[in-house]
Design a protein around this motif. Structure first.
Motif, PDB file in Angstrom:
ATOM      1  N   VAL A 116      -1.786  11.404  -8.962  1.00  0.00           N
ATOM      2  CA  VAL A 116      -2.151  12.266 -10.099  1.00  0.00           C
ATOM      3  C   VAL A 116      -3.554  11.962 -10.610  1.00  0.00           C
ATOM      4  O   VAL A 116      -3.944  12.475 -11.666  1.00  0.00           O
ATOM      5  N   ARG A 117      -4.321  11.168  -9.885  1.00  0.00           N
ATOM      6  CA  ARG A 117      -5.658  10.793 -10.353  1.00  0.00           C
ATOM      7  C   ARG A 117      -6.736  11.387  -9.445  1.00  0.00           C
ATOM      8  O   ARG A 117      -6.626  11.336  -8.225  1.00  0.00           O
ATOM      9  N   PHE A 136      -6.289  -2.545   1.385  1.00  0.00           N
ATOM     10  CA  PHE A 136      -5.797  -1.758   0.256  1.00  0.00           C
ATOM     11  C   PHE A 136      -6.634  -0.512  -0.037  1.00  0.00           C
ATOM     12  O   PHE A 136      -6.259   0.277  -0.902  1.00  0.00           O
ATOM     13  N   LEU A 137      -7.751  -0.310   0.656  1.00  0.00           N
ATOM     14  CA  LEU A 137      -8.638   0.822   0.362  1.00  0.00           C
ATOM     15  C   LEU A 137      -9.002   1.575   1.629  1.00  0.00           C
ATOM     16  O   LEU A 137     -10.179   1.822   1.908  1.00  0.00           O
ATOM     17  N   LYS A 159       0.837  -1.204   0.000  1.00  0.00           N
ATOM     18  CA  LYS A 159       0.000   0.000   0.000  1.00  0.00           C
ATOM     19  C   LYS A 159       0.867   1.249   0.000  1.00  0.00           C
ATOM     20  O   LYS A 159       0.600   2.210  -0.725  1.00  0.00           O
ATOM     21  N   THR A 160       1.933   1.231   0.774  1.00  0.00           N
ATOM     22  CA  THR A 160       2.870   2.354   0.805  1.00  0.00           C
ATOM     23  C   THR A 160       3.562   2.517  -0.540  1.00  0.00           C
ATOM     24  O   THR A 160       3.712   3.627  -1.049  1.00  0.00           O
ATOM     25  N   CYS A 178      -5.638   5.768  -1.545  1.00  0.00           N
ATOM     26  CA  CYS A 178      -5.731   4.375  -2.002  1.00  0.00           C
ATOM     27  C   CYS A 178      -6.993   4.125  -2.816  1.00  0.00           C
ATOM     28  O   CYS A 178      -6.968   3.370  -3.790  1.00  0.00           O
ATOM     29  N   ARG A 179      -8.083   4.759  -2.424  1.00  0.00           N
ATOM     30  CA  ARG A 179      -9.346   4.524  -3.142  1.00  0.00           C
ATOM     31  C   ARG A 179      -9.323   5.089  -4.555  1.00  0.00           C
ATOM     32  O   ARG A 179     -10.211   4.780  -5.359  1.00  0.00           O
ATOM     33  N   ASN A 180      -8.338   5.898  -4.864  1.00  0.00           N
ATOM     34  CA  ASN A 180      -8.202   6.447  -6.214  1.00  0.00           C
ATOM     35  C   ASN A 180      -7.036   5.827  -6.970  1.00  0.00           C
ATOM     36  O   ASN A 180      -6.622   6.346  -8.007  1.00  0.00           O
ATOM     37  N   SER A 181      -6.515   4.720  -6.460  1.00  0.00           N
ATOM     38  CA  SER A 181      -5.392   4.039  -7.093  1.00  0.00           C
ATOM     39  C   SER A 181      -5.861   2.795  -7.838  1.00  0.00           C
ATOM     40  O   SER A 181      -6.399   1.863  -7.222  1.00  0.00           O
TER      41      SER A 181
END
Length: 669
Positions: A269-270, A639-640, A260-261, A645-648
């Motif tokens: 950038v998202r 992971f969220l 996650k890190t 993280c929720r935008n990855s």
């Protein structure tokens, strides 16, 4: 301590040290591929050959040879050089020599050692072998023809990650390393496999063919994905952070970081907020900074002392301090950092800290996990507890049973067990020299802090030089927010009871939308996530990689991160937004630069000016020790857990494969 002579230099080495370690103490660089300081010794690459007397008249593998008193070690003789050149020749027999297209180029141990020990010719004319690439999951890309069978990945998966899912098949020329049934490696530390691989056989799949190492500028940073405060390095190309790697810190994360890190980097950038937004008739519309700040200042003046600030989980101390001073100028003390509604007594900082220290927990001989899925809440603390289990220490746990990657004796899912441990666990604590309890967020949410504190004496957690009572937080901002006063006695409920007219959400993306319903909500953050969806005014701020900041981890260690990139578009650093609105409201904050803000903060809170662990004298508060009922872990998906993280896309893919257990078939290449 044994005395050895290395290339004519006599020195003493610790008992149990190897010849390789003795050579390094003497300042000699010994080439190696299979040897790794944090993994067990394999001795199978033979690159670390040296000449040792007394002993047989042949080169010996220094990594597997214990240093003994009276040894004479030579690392620079013609025999040693010729032997290493021979080993390198063998290693390159089947290597594809595709350095120009390999992502490991420029950072490859095999490249570096080939420069020193590679010959300009090879005596082998047979065809090179080729091995099919293996599937190891969403974060690891394999190119197994490059593999030199050093077995570092196997040992890391077993010993550090706690998932013995990688092994070697067949023998001789047919040897190949693969994951179990060629499925996803079910570890949240899988990205480290590419770090320990000395060649380009294991690579970071999300970043494949994206950049070259020499294009990148390196900036030290602090991880905010959990409360461990892992030391990281942000590698930047132009204005964009391209990858995140671990920095070595023996007291915190050693040299590992979680997936996650490492792989949330594609979210930087998202879905970013890059301009202000104002809500009108239920819909957000774009606004200028001038208009947005005027609306903010007008609401601030109208609210008077009826203004509250809710701090998010990823915040730096400086932003929280600036917001605190803004509220003080309004005569308000409505500050809260536990946005999900947690309540526990924060009058004693030591009662909510990881007192054993992260490195110190390794020396415990019995550990009790109370409501903690430590593998998801703090993967780098889980690796430390795993060492306790590997050394023969006992690990007990209360809560819903989960796979922690180590041998754990589960006691049940009831908080009342903390006050009355079963006989086996009670006996283990009675015999322990260094007993430790880790109180996780599951227990904190169920009101178990008082019950755990009541057991400090009965469980023998306090001894000379040892404090075994530990609270494990999951928020990078939690300890700093408590120090700065972001903690009401009743938590978020106290803020609601005060009925604020204005609520400033400082990156507070985890606060339920139905809380603080009557207030005008101003969100200062970086992603269009939960906080922006419920806000009446959205102001684009900077995320952790786009500003300097001070962070305090769960053990009370003060660390500083540097600015690696600039916020996108019209976004501004959070403290600058607060400074601007304070001036429009007629009560300008007394700092005009980040340096002035930082100086003002440490003048008022000297502990935040320290470098390292702060002083935490033990003084537990008096709390109700009655606690019972089931425990529920707050993290449903590792992971969220936050807005980044929720935008990855990578984090969503990891969630689907590792948490939701979806299976992906990959097309043949």
């Amino acid at each position: 301590m044994p005395k050895v002579t290395v290339d004519g230099v006599e020195l003493e080495v610790p008992q149990g040290a190897t010849v390789l370690q003795a050579c390094e103490l003497a300042g000699k660089e010994i080439p190696r591929f299979c040897y790794h300081e944090r993994l067990s010794i394999a001795g199978n690459c033979r690159m670390c050959l040296v000449e040792v007397a007394p002993g047989p008249p042949k080169p010996q593998a220094s990594c597997a040879l214990p240093a003994a008193d009276g040894q004479t070690i030579r690392t620079d003789t013609p025999m040693v050089k010729k032997a290493r050149e021979g080993v390198m020749e063998f290693l390159l027999i089947n290597h594809p020599l595709d350095c120009p297209i390999c992502d490991q180029g420029g950072e490859c141990d095999l490249q570096d050692q080939a420069v020193a020990y590679g010959r300009g010719f090879s005596r082998f004319e047979e065809n090179k072998r080729a091995i099919d690439d293996k599937y190891m999951g969403p974060v690891i890309k394999t190119s197994m023809t490059r593999c030199i069978q050093c077995t570092r990945c196997m040992r890391f998966a077993d010993e550090v990650a706690g998932v013995p899912e990688i092994g070697m098949l067949y023998r001789g020329e047919d040897s190949q390393i693969t994951s179990y049934l060629e499925r996803t490696v079910t570890s949240e530390l899988a990205g480290n496999l590419a770090d320990v691989c000395p060649v380009g056989a294991l690579l970071q799949k999300p970043q494949i063919f994206e950049f070259r190492s020499w294009e990148l500028r390196r900036v030290p940073g602090i991880d905010v994905m959990d409360a461990v405060g892992s030391n990281i390095r942000l590698d930047v190309r132009q204005r964009q952070v391209m990858r995140i790697l671990p920095r070595i810190n023996e007291d915190v994360n050693e040299e590992w970081i979680s997936d996650k890190t490492r792989h949330h980097v594609d979210a930087l950038v998202r879905n970013r907020l890059d301009r202000p937004w104002v809500r009108e008739k239920g819909k957000l519309r774009e606004a200028s900074w001038k208009e947005a700040l005027e609306i903010f200042a007008k609401r601030l003046k109208k609210a008077g002392s009826k203004v509250a600030a809710i701090a998010g989980d990823l915040l730096d101390a400086e932003t929280m301090y600036a917001a605190k001073k803004l509220l003080e100028s309004q005569g308000s003390t409505l500050l809260e950092g536990r946005q999900t509604g947690l309540t526990y007594d924060c009058t004693s900082l030591s009662a909510v800290a990881f007192n054993s220290t992260i490195a110190g927990i390794e020396s415990a001989d019995v550990v009790l996990l109370v409501g903690s899925n430590v593998r998801w809440e703090a993967p780098l603390i889980a690796t430390r507890v795993r060492k306790v289990a590997r050394k023969g220490g006992k690990v007990f746990a209360t809560g819903p049973e989960v796979d922690l990657g180590m041998k754990v004796e589960w006691l049940g899912n009831d908080l009342s067990l903390v006050g009355k441990l079963p006989k086996g666990a009670a006996d283990a604590f009675a015999k322990a020299e260094r007993a430790a309890v880790i109180v996780g967020p599951g227990a904190l949410a169920a009101g178990g802090l008082g019950a755990a504190l009541a057991q400090v004496g009965p469980l023998g957690l306090m001894k000379d030089g040892w404090n075994g009572f530990n609270v494990l937080h999951t928020s990078a901002a939690r300890m700093a927010s408590i120090m700065l006063g972001y903690a009401q006695p009743g938590g978020l409920a106290d803020i609601e009871a005060a009925k604020p007219e204005l609520a400033i959400l400082l990156g507070a993306d985890e606060m339920p939308a139905d809380r603080l319903d009557g207030a005008f909500k101003v969100y200062i953050g970086h992603h269009g996530d939960n906080g922006a969806r419920q806000a009446d005014l959205v102001l684009p701020g900077a995320l952790y990689a786009e500003k300097h900041g001070t962070y305090v981890n769960t053990e009370g260690r003060v660390q500083r991160a540097e600015k690696a990139a600039f916020p996108p578009g019209e976004a501004r650093e959070d403290w600058a937004i607060l400074r601007a609105v304070s001036e429009l409201a007629g009560k300008a904050l007394p700092f005009d630069s980040f340096g002035q803000l930082h100086a003002a903060m440490i003048a008022e809170f000297p502990q935040l000016g320290r470098d390292g662990l702060i002083d935490l004298p033990w003084s537990p508060p008096k709390l109700d020790a009655k606690a019972q009922g089931p425990i529920r872990y707050p993290i449903a998906d590792f992971f969220l857990t936050n807005a980044i993280c929720r935008n990855s896309p990578t984090m969503h893919r990891c969630s689907e494969e590792l948490v939701q257990k979806l299976h992906y078939e990959e097309a043949a290449e």
